[in-house]
Design a protein around this motif. Structure first.
Motif, PDB file in Angstrom:
ATOM      1  N   VAL A  63     -15.759  83.170  60.248  1.00 16.38           N
ATOM      2  CA  VAL A  63     -15.791  83.384  58.812  1.00 16.38           C
ATOM      3  C   VAL A  63     -14.372  83.635  58.324  1.00 16.38           C
ATOM      4  O   VAL A  63     -13.554  84.236  59.028  1.00 16.38           O
ATOM      5  N   GLY A  64     -14.067  83.141  57.134  1.00 21.77           N
ATOM      6  CA  GLY A  64     -12.740  83.354  56.563  1.00 21.77           C
ATOM      7  C   GLY A  64     -12.801  83.274  55.053  1.00 21.77           C
ATOM      8  O   GLY A  64     -13.651  82.588  54.481  1.00 21.77           O
ATOM      9  N   GLN A  65     -11.914  84.002  54.404  1.00 20.57           N
ATOM     10  CA  GLN A  65     -11.816  83.952  52.950  1.00 20.57           C
ATOM     11  C   GLN A  65     -10.504  83.288  52.552  1.00 20.57           C
ATOM     12  O   GLN A  65      -9.450  83.611  53.114  1.00 20.57           O
ATOM     13  N   PHE A  66     -10.587  82.388  51.566  1.00 24.12           N
ATOM     14  CA  PHE A  66      -9.442  81.558  51.204  1.00 24.12           C
ATOM     15  C   PHE A  66      -9.178  81.685  49.708  1.00 24.12           C
ATOM     16  O   PHE A  66     -10.034  81.376  48.876  1.00 24.12           O
ATOM     17  N   ALA A  67      -7.982  82.162  49.374  1.00 24.53           N
ATOM     18  CA  ALA A  67      -7.583  82.336  47.981  1.00 24.53           C
ATOM     19  C   ALA A  67      -7.038  81.012  47.452  1.00 24.53           C
ATOM     20  O   ALA A  67      -6.026  80.503  47.951  1.00 24.53           O
ATOM     21  N   CYS A  68      -7.721  80.471  46.438  1.00 28.51           N
ATOM     22  CA  CYS A  68      -7.363  79.167  45.887  1.00 28.51           C
ATOM     23  C   CYS A  68      -6.852  79.339  44.456  1.00 28.51           C
ATOM     24  O   CYS A  68      -7.444  80.076  43.664  1.00 28.51           O
ATOM     25  N   THR A  69      -5.788  78.650  44.113  1.00 28.55           N
ATOM     26  CA  THR A  69      -5.273  78.686  42.748  1.00 28.55           C
ATOM     27  C   THR A  69      -5.497  77.341  42.070  1.00 28.55           C
ATOM     28  O   THR A  69      -5.390  76.294  42.702  1.00 28.55           O
ATOM     29  N   ASN A  70      -5.836  77.404  40.768  1.00 27.01           N
ATOM     30  CA  ASN A  70      -6.081  76.202  39.970  1.00 27.01           C
ATOM     31  C   ASN A  70      -7.075  75.279  40.670  1.00 27.01           C
ATOM     32  O   ASN A  70      -6.819  74.096  40.881  1.00 27.01           O
ATOM     33  N   LEU A  71      -8.221  75.827  40.997  1.00 30.61           N
ATOM     34  CA  LEU A  71      -9.239  75.101  41.759  1.00 30.61           C
ATOM     35  C   LEU A  71     -10.105  74.252  40.849  1.00 30.61           C
ATOM     36  O   LEU A  71     -10.420  74.634  39.722  1.00 30.61           O
ATOM     37  N   SER A  72     -10.522  73.082  41.349  1.00 32.48           N
ATOM     38  CA  SER A  72     -11.437  72.219  40.616  1.00 32.48           C
ATOM     39  C   SER A  72     -12.331  71.472  41.606  1.00 32.48           C
ATOM     40  O   SER A  72     -11.862  71.021  42.659  1.00 32.48           O
ATOM     41  N   VAL A  73     -13.609  71.355  41.255  1.00 33.33           N
ATOM     42  CA  VAL A  73     -14.560  70.575  42.055  1.00 33.33           C
ATOM     43  C   VAL A  73     -14.434  69.118  41.627  1.00 33.33           C
ATOM     44  O   VAL A  73     -14.734  68.775  40.473  1.00 33.33           O
ATOM     45  N   VAL A  74     -13.979  68.253  42.526  1.00 33.29           N
ATOM     46  CA  VAL A  74     -13.789  66.841  42.181  1.00 33.29           C
ATOM     47  C   VAL A  74     -14.911  65.961  42.691  1.00 33.29           C
ATOM     48  O   VAL A  74     -15.034  64.805  42.298  1.00 33.29           O
ATOM     49  N   ASN A  75     -15.751  66.495  43.574  1.00 28.59           N
ATOM     50  CA  ASN A  75     -16.938  65.775  44.026  1.00 28.59           C
ATOM     51  C   ASN A  75     -17.980  66.803  44.434  1.00 28.59           C
ATOM     52  O   ASN A  75     -17.674  67.766  45.126  1.00 28.59           O
ATOM     53  N   GLY A  76     -19.209  66.592  43.968  1.00 29.52           N
ATOM     54  CA  GLY A  76     -20.269  67.542  44.264  1.00 29.52           C
ATOM     55  C   GLY A  76     -20.710  68.339  43.051  1.00 29.52           C
ATOM     56  O   GLY A  76     -21.354  69.379  43.181  1.00 29.52           O
ATOM     57  N   ALA A  77     -20.376  67.836  41.852  1.00 25.44           N
ATOM     58  CA  ALA A  77     -20.772  68.558  40.628  1.00 25.44           C
ATOM     59  C   ALA A  77     -22.278  68.688  40.537  1.00 25.44           C
ATOM     60  O   ALA A  77     -22.799  69.728  40.099  1.00 25.44           O
ATOM     61  N   GLN A  78     -22.996  67.659  40.949  1.00 27.49           N
ATOM     62  CA  GLN A  78     -24.457  67.731  40.906  1.00 27.49           C
ATOM     63  C   GLN A  78     -24.980  68.798  41.851  1.00 27.49           C
ATOM     64  O   GLN A  78     -25.919  69.520  41.527  1.00 27.49           O
ATOM     65  N   THR A  79     -24.363  68.899  43.018  1.00 28.28           N
ATOM     66  CA  THR A  79     -24.777  69.926  43.978  1.00 28.28           C
ATOM     67  C   THR A  79     -24.542  71.317  43.405  1.00 28.28           C
ATOM     68  O   THR A  79     -25.426  72.181  43.436  1.00 28.28           O
ATOM     69  N   VAL A  80     -23.350  71.551  42.857  1.00 28.83           N
ATOM     70  CA  VAL A  80     -23.018  72.877  42.315  1.00 28.83           C
ATOM     71  C   VAL A  80     -23.926  73.225  41.150  1.00 28.83           C
ATOM     72  O   VAL A  80     -24.491  74.329  41.086  1.00 28.83           O
ATOM     73  N   SER A  81     -24.094  72.298  40.200  1.00 24.82           N
ATOM     74  CA  SER A  81     -24.885  72.607  38.999  1.00 24.82           C
ATOM     75  C   SER A  81     -26.360  72.797  39.322  1.00 24.82           C
ATOM     76  O   SER A  81     -27.020  73.668  38.741  1.00 24.82           O
ATOM     77  N   THR A  82     -26.888  72.007  40.253  1.00 25.48           N
ATOM     78  CA  THR A  82     -28.304  72.158  40.607  1.00 25.48           C
ATOM     79  C   THR A  82     -28.541  73.466  41.341  1.00 25.48           C
ATOM     80  O   THR A  82     -29.521  74.172  41.076  1.00 25.48           O
ATOM     81  N   ILE A  83     -27.635  73.831  42.260  1.00 25.38           N
ATOM     82  CA  ILE A  83     -27.738  75.130  42.922  1.00 25.38           C
ATOM     83  C   ILE A  83     -27.615  76.245  41.885  1.00 25.38           C
ATOM     84  O   ILE A  83     -28.361  77.237  41.920  1.00 25.38           O
ATOM     85  N   GLY A  84     -26.686  76.084  40.938  1.00 29.64           N
ATOM     86  CA  GLY A  84     -26.497  77.099  39.910  1.00 29.64           C
ATOM     87  C   GLY A  84     -27.736  77.311  39.068  1.00 29.64           C
ATOM     88  O   GLY A  84     -28.170  78.445  38.845  1.00 29.64           O
ATOM     89  N   ARG A  85     -28.335  76.219  38.598  1.00 31.47           N
ATOM     90  CA  ARG A  85     -29.537  76.338  37.765  1.00 31.47           C
ATOM     91  C   ARG A  85     -30.705  76.898  38.571  1.00 31.47           C
ATOM     92  O   ARG A  85     -31.510  77.673  38.060  1.00 31.47           O
ATOM     93  N   PHE A  86     -30.787  76.478  39.828  1.00 26.43           N
ATOM     94  CA  PHE A  86     -31.871  76.970  40.684  1.00 26.43           C
ATOM     95  C   PHE A  86     -31.753  78.481  40.876  1.00 26.43           C
ATOM     96  O   PHE A  86     -32.747  79.205  40.894  1.00 26.43           O
TER      97      PHE A  86
END
Length: 572
Positions: free
Chosen positions: A295-318
């Protein structure tokens, strides 16, 4: 602390909606007028947060007032084909939650909307009647129910059960209705996030079983838990996809498949999903997890999802109904750092991840020799049958494609399970080329002429159904014809004499045949409506015709009263 948060929310609502919320039916001054404004502004904000509505659009969505039947806001987004239905409760002291009576009233109002009982609603809702009817009659529409309130409490168990029953009733065939309980904590969190709307997203991502790639660029990959992804969605929503070419696609079989896996097989999600690709300016691992890769935690700056928007939004709504339901969900995730890349590399990643052709179930049909045989047989009759996605219709001759063939053969199969699957999602009929339902439709006993005659028959049935729909006022009866079209076609095919379909060429241009088909559509609509009015008066029509047991019951009752069998005129 609750009162402080409520004051923060009040300030934000005033800043965004003052002067654009309709208060023409509210008292001219005093605390009561303030309560009208805050209740309606909160509803508008909830709709704006959940959809792509602007503040003026969200303000126009408000229908709160006398005789609102428990519904305070309605907004339809034609791009995502989503109908938003909201109830808002402003709780001044920040404690408690809506009463169970308020929840029951809201649920009753939702059901009345789906039943087109507009006489039970006020003028504000009736002015939106045409939009609501069109949305509900569209089988591609998804529904977002929002209960928003400034109380800190979760919903009480009786209210939770009432919503669970509602979702169970509406989603008995497929996941098309979602619930979001948008309480004080979520509202306040969204306001904090929205205050930095134009700021880049800096996010710490926890990867399980992670690995690292250093050449040609730095990147990490691993698994992210569904609860964490829900948190991204709840905080940032569409901001996550600012650099994604396609954004969130509301009308997509992929979204439905994702939701089905979340509901039925959450522990298998990692194996069945393509995952998420994110780019960021920099990514650095912190000390969590030490030197192990477990397991690891990764600090990301100026992050954007460029593929998988459907996965993220469907998980979010669910997760909006119950985030804990995502605890066993893990998703493959890639994080790519652009810190040491040449200019334009991020756009290159985005383009490559969104323009690769997706292989669909129908593409494998190309390899079935039965399809080649049918094509060759039909060519002998000068009919062009194209079953590959890359093939084009020949305008110089009679032609049809795989979708038309599958649709007509399914309706002609006299198999209600196949017809219901056709209505739910046609692609599932092509999932496995070695067994039913595919083999029930395409097998050595099916001739090219049989397919052609079924397709031509289906065209006449569809034309009669369209004429029936066009002749009706929008409402529940029209919805029965729209969503029951395949069951109507199945019943008509059952009463046709198809004994010569496999060997003969029929003339389908007879006006008398169309007239007879109009009569059959009228007759079967009347029979189906009688059963629905008697047995399924409170059912959601779009969902009813995707429910196998209910459709089997309807068909079984109707076939005991057969009508005369028409037969097309043979020309050979």
């Amino acid at each position: 602390m609750s009162r402080i948060h409520v004051n923060h929310i009040k300030t934000k609502l005033t800043e965004v909606f003052e002067g654009i919320i309709d208060l023409s039916d509210a008292p001219s001054s005093g605390d009561q007028r303030d309560n009208f404004f805050l209740t309606r502004a909160q509803c508008a904000y909830a709709i704006m947060h959940h959809s792509n509505a602007s503040a003026p659009q969200a303000a126009q969505s408000i229908v709160d007032g006398g005789d609102d039947n428990g519904v305070d806001g309605i907004f339809y987004d034609p791009n995502s084909k989503t109908l938003y239905i909201a109830q808002s409760k402003w709780i001044h002291n920040g404690t408690g939650e809506p009463s169970n009576g308020d929840v029951k009233k809201f649920i009753a109002g939702i059901k009345d909307l789906f039943d087109f009982k507009f006489e039970r609603f006020n003028r504000k809702i009736r002015t939106k009647q045409q939009i609501i009817e069109a949305a509900i009659c569209d089988h591609k529409t998804r529904y977002q129910i929002i209960l928003t309130y400034t109380g800190i409490n979760d919903l009480a168990e009786p209210s939770k059960r009432d919503f669970e029953d509602l979702l169970g009733e509406f989603n008995d065939a497929s996941e098309i209705v979602y619930l979001s309980v948008f309480n004080q904590a979520r509202i306040h969190s969204s306001i904090v996030s929205s205050s930095a709307e134009n700021e880049p997203i800096d996010l710490t991502v926890q990867l399980n079983s992670f690995g690292k790639i250093q050449d040609p660029v730095n990147a990490f990959y691993g698994q992210v838990n569904g609860v964490e992804i829900y948190g991204w969605w709840d905080t940032y929503r569409d901001r996550l996809f600012a650099k994604n070419i396609r954004g969130v696609l509301g009308d997509s079989n992929v979204n439905l498949e994702i939701a089905e896996t979340l509901k039925e097989n959450p522990s298998e999600f990692w194996f069945l999903n393509n995952g998420i690709t994110m780019i960021c300016d920099t990514v650095e691992k912190n000390m969590v997890g030490g030197a192990t890769t477990e397991v690891g935690q990764f600090a990301c700056t100026n992050l954007s999802v460029v593929n998988g928007a459907q996965t993220v939004s469907t998980i979010g709504r669910f997760g909006e109904q119950d985030p804990s339901a995502l605890a066993s969900v893990f998703v493959p995730v890639r994080i790519i750092s652009l810190s040491e890349t040449v200019e334009g590399f991020g756009q290159k990643i985005t383009k490559a991840n969104n323009t690769q052709n997706k292989v669909e179930a129908r593409d494998f049909v190309t390899f079935d020799p039965e399809q080649t045989r049918l094509r060759d047989e039909l060519l002998m009759d000068d009919v062009d049958y194209h079953f590959s996605r890359g093939q084009y219709t020949n305008d110089d001759k009679e032609s049809f494609g795989l979708i038309q063939a599958t649709t007509s053969l399914a309706c002609a199969s006299n198999n209600t399970a196949i017809v219901v699957q056709l209505k739910r999602e046609i692609g599932k009929l092509w999932d496995d080329l070695e067994k039913a339902p595919y083999k029930s439709l395409f097998n050595p006993t099916i001739t090219g002429r049989f397919v052609r005659n079924c397709v031509k028959t289906q065209e006449i049935i569809d034309a009669s159904i369209k004429d029936k729909i066009d002749s009706m006022d929008k409402g529940r009866d029209q919805s029965i014809v729209i969503h029951g079209n395949r069951i109507i076609a199945q019943l008509i095919f059952k009463d046709l004499n198809k004994s010569k379909y496999g060997n003969s060429i029929f003339n389908f241009d007879s006006p008398e045949l169309k007239t007879k088909m109009d009569g059959f559509v009228d007759s079967y609509f009347d029979k189906i409506k009688t059963i629905i009015d008697r047995d399924y008066d409170n059912a959601m029509i779009p969902t009813l015709f995707k429910n196998l047991s209910k459709c089997e019951g309807i068909v079984e009752e109707i076939v005991t009263n057969r009508v005369a069998r028409p037969e097309p005129n043979s020309s050979g």
